[in-house]
Design a protein around this motif. Structure first.
Motif, short mmCIF file in Angstrom:
data_model
loop_
_atom_site.label_atom_id
_atom_site.label_comp_id
_atom_site.label_asym_id
_atom_site.label_seq_id
_atom_site.Cartn_x
_atom_site.Cartn_y
_atom_site.Cartn_z
N ILE A 121 43.78 88.91 46.25
CA ILE A 121 42.71 87.91 46.22
C ILE A 121 41.86 88.06 44.96
N PHE A 122 41.49 89.30 44.63
CA PHE A 122 40.72 89.52 43.41
C PHE A 122 41.54 89.10 42.18
N GLY A 123 42.82 89.44 42.18
CA GLY A 123 43.67 89.03 41.06
C GLY A 123 43.81 87.53 40.96
N ALA A 124 43.94 86.88 42.12
CA ALA A 124 44.07 85.42 42.14
C ALA A 124 42.79 84.74 41.64
N ILE A 125 41.64 85.33 41.96
CA ILE A 125 40.37 84.78 41.45
C ILE A 125 40.35 84.86 39.93
N ASN A 126 40.75 86.02 39.40
CA ASN A 126 40.83 86.17 37.94
C ASN A 126 41.76 85.13 37.34
N GLY A 127 42.94 84.97 37.94
CA GLY A 127 43.93 84.05 37.42
C GLY A 127 43.49 82.60 37.50
N TYR A 128 42.86 82.23 38.61
CA TYR A 128 42.43 80.84 38.78
C TYR A 128 41.34 80.48 37.76
N VAL A 129 40.36 81.36 37.62
CA VAL A 129 39.27 81.08 36.68
C VAL A 129 39.79 81.07 35.24
N ALA A 130 40.68 82.01 34.91
CA ALA A 130 41.24 82.06 33.55
C ALA A 130 42.06 80.81 33.25
N ALA A 131 42.76 80.30 34.27
CA ALA A 131 43.65 79.15 34.05
C ALA A 131 42.91 77.82 34.04
N THR A 132 41.78 77.74 34.71
CA THR A 132 41.12 76.43 34.88
C THR A 132 39.81 76.29 34.11
N THR A 133 39.37 77.34 33.43
CA THR A 133 38.14 77.25 32.66
C THR A 133 38.38 77.78 31.24
N ILE A 134 37.37 77.64 30.41
CA ILE A 134 37.47 78.16 29.05
C ILE A 134 36.77 79.50 28.90
N ILE A 135 36.39 80.11 30.04
CA ILE A 135 35.74 81.42 30.01
C ILE A 135 36.77 82.46 29.55
N PRO A 136 36.46 83.29 28.56
CA PRO A 136 37.41 84.31 28.09
C PRO A 136 37.77 85.29 29.21
N PRO A 137 39.04 85.72 29.28
CA PRO A 137 39.45 86.69 30.31
C PRO A 137 38.62 87.97 30.30
N PHE A 138 38.15 88.38 29.14
CA PHE A 138 37.31 89.58 29.05
C PHE A 138 36.07 89.41 29.93
N ILE A 139 35.42 88.26 29.85
CA ILE A 139 34.20 88.02 30.63
C ILE A 139 34.53 87.86 32.11
N ILE A 140 35.61 87.14 32.41
CA ILE A 140 36.00 86.91 33.80
C ILE A 140 36.25 88.24 34.51
N THR A 141 37.09 89.07 33.90
CA THR A 141 37.47 90.33 34.55
C THR A 141 36.34 91.36 34.50
N LEU A 142 35.44 91.22 33.53
CA LEU A 142 34.25 92.09 33.52
C LEU A 142 33.38 91.77 34.72
N ALA A 143 33.27 90.48 35.06
CA ALA A 143 32.48 90.07 36.23
C ALA A 143 33.12 90.56 37.52
N THR A 144 34.42 90.36 37.67
CA THR A 144 35.09 90.81 38.91
C THR A 144 35.15 92.33 38.98
N MET A 145 35.13 92.99 37.84
CA MET A 145 35.06 94.45 37.84
C MET A 145 33.78 94.92 38.55
#
Length: 333
Positions: A121-145
């Motif tokens: 679920i956490f991985g899917a959240i990272n993947g969904y946000v990375a795929a559907t927004t322009i937010i950099p993966p660094f920021i996305i995964t820093l937040a979920t971290m």
């Protein structure tokens, strides 16, 4: 699809079969293989106990946890992304699994499946946000971290969850036929799976194409969003496996588990020759990179080097190895 063939970089041949694949694997990874060999020789000269069977199995057992993360991290970095949340996902999946066993008396199977689901679920959240927004993966995964780590502390109130179930503890501390540690068995299976994905499927070829040139890959008809979603979800699953195995080995779920694990995984990937800009990488190289980190940590422990100094030594080794790899690639270019 004719464009895809020009976009897909040359992939590795992990030595599943002998012959040409093995020779190519050795040739492609000659530099880091020599580095690993020299490191083993130096440690053995200083402390002969390094080459004992018990210690070598211990190195493999400790390295396996890092490799679970590093295999998925290789895919993500090849895509041109990054995942900083894997260490925290390890913690939350570990405490969820142990909590269900210790507090709710659920079966080990149900608890493990719940832990794996949480990681996905956490991985899917990272993947969904990375795929559907322009937010950099660094920021996305820093937040979920931070979210995952906070969830681990909230669930446990900052205290470890101890589990005395023999069947659960066997998952991380047991041996197959009294010889092969269970974490190493899982690693072998996952290595074969990841090798197959990256070298024998369209999904693997698409990852290289997207990492090499995302726009050209899109024009070639590749669904980039699906590729990204899969990679991050798979990373969450691998982090969950690592977290459950680590909790089993420690006989408890620790909210502090996995701190810094994402950095070791990234280091293994980079040491293995994967380009941080995406489009190029090798599963086999990642394995060697993780072994270098594992052997180095074990050797420093055998030599009685303080854990504080170990951070400095590992940082220097990683910096030198990456610099040497950059020089080698420039010469080839």
């Amino acid at each position: 699809m004719s464009q895809l063939s020009t976009l897909t970089p040359k992939r590795d041949n992990f030595p599943i079969n002998l012959g040409y694949g093995t020779k190519k694997f050795i040739r492609d990874n000659m530099g880091i293989l020599i580095g690993l060999f020299i490191l083993c020789v130096v440690i053995t000269i200083i402390n002969p106990n390094f080459l004992t069977s018990n210690n070598l199995l211990n190195v493999l057992r400790q390295t396996s946890t890092n490799l679970y993360l590093a295999l998925a991290m290789t895919m993500i970095i090849i895509l041109g992304g990054i995942d900083l949340s894997v260490g925290s996902i390890m913690a939350v999946t570990g405490v969820v699994t142990t909590g269900m066993i210790a507090l709710f008396d659920t079966s080990v199977l149900v608890a493990v499946l719940a832990g794996l689901l949480v990681g996905m679920i956490f991985g899917a959240i990272n993947g969904y946000v990375a795929a559907t927004t322009i937010i950099p993966p660094f920021i996305i995964t820093l937040a979920t971290m931070n979210i995952a780590r906070g969830a681990a502390y909230v669930i446990t109130d900052g205290k470890p969850v101890r589990v005395m179930s023999d069947s659960f503890n066997f998952l991380g501390s047991g041996y197959l036929f009294g010889i092969l540690p269970m974490p190493v068995l899982y690693l072998i299976i996952l290595l074969i799976l990841c090798y197959f994905i990256m070298n024998k499927t369209k999904l693997g070829r698409y990852m290289y194409a997207v990492g090499g040139n995302a726009e050209a890959a899109r024009f070639s008809g590749i669904n980039i969003k699906k590729i990204q979603f899969f990679a991050y979800t798979f990373s969450g699953l691998m982090a969950a496996i690592a977290g459950i195995v680590l909790a089993s080995r420690m006989f408890s779920g620790q909210p502090t588990a996995g701190e810094g694990a994402e950095l070791d995984a990234i280091a293994a990937v980079v040491l293995g020759g994967t380009s941080m800009t995406g489009g190029y990488g090798r599963i086999g190289g990642t394995v060697i990179g993780a072994l270098i980190i594992g052997v180095l940590s074990n050797g420093l422990n055998l030599m009685g080097v303080s854990s504080f100094w170990q951070y400095i030594v590992k940082g220097i080794v990683i910096l030198v190895a990456v610099y040497a790899d950059v020089i080698k690639r420039r010469k080839k270019a």
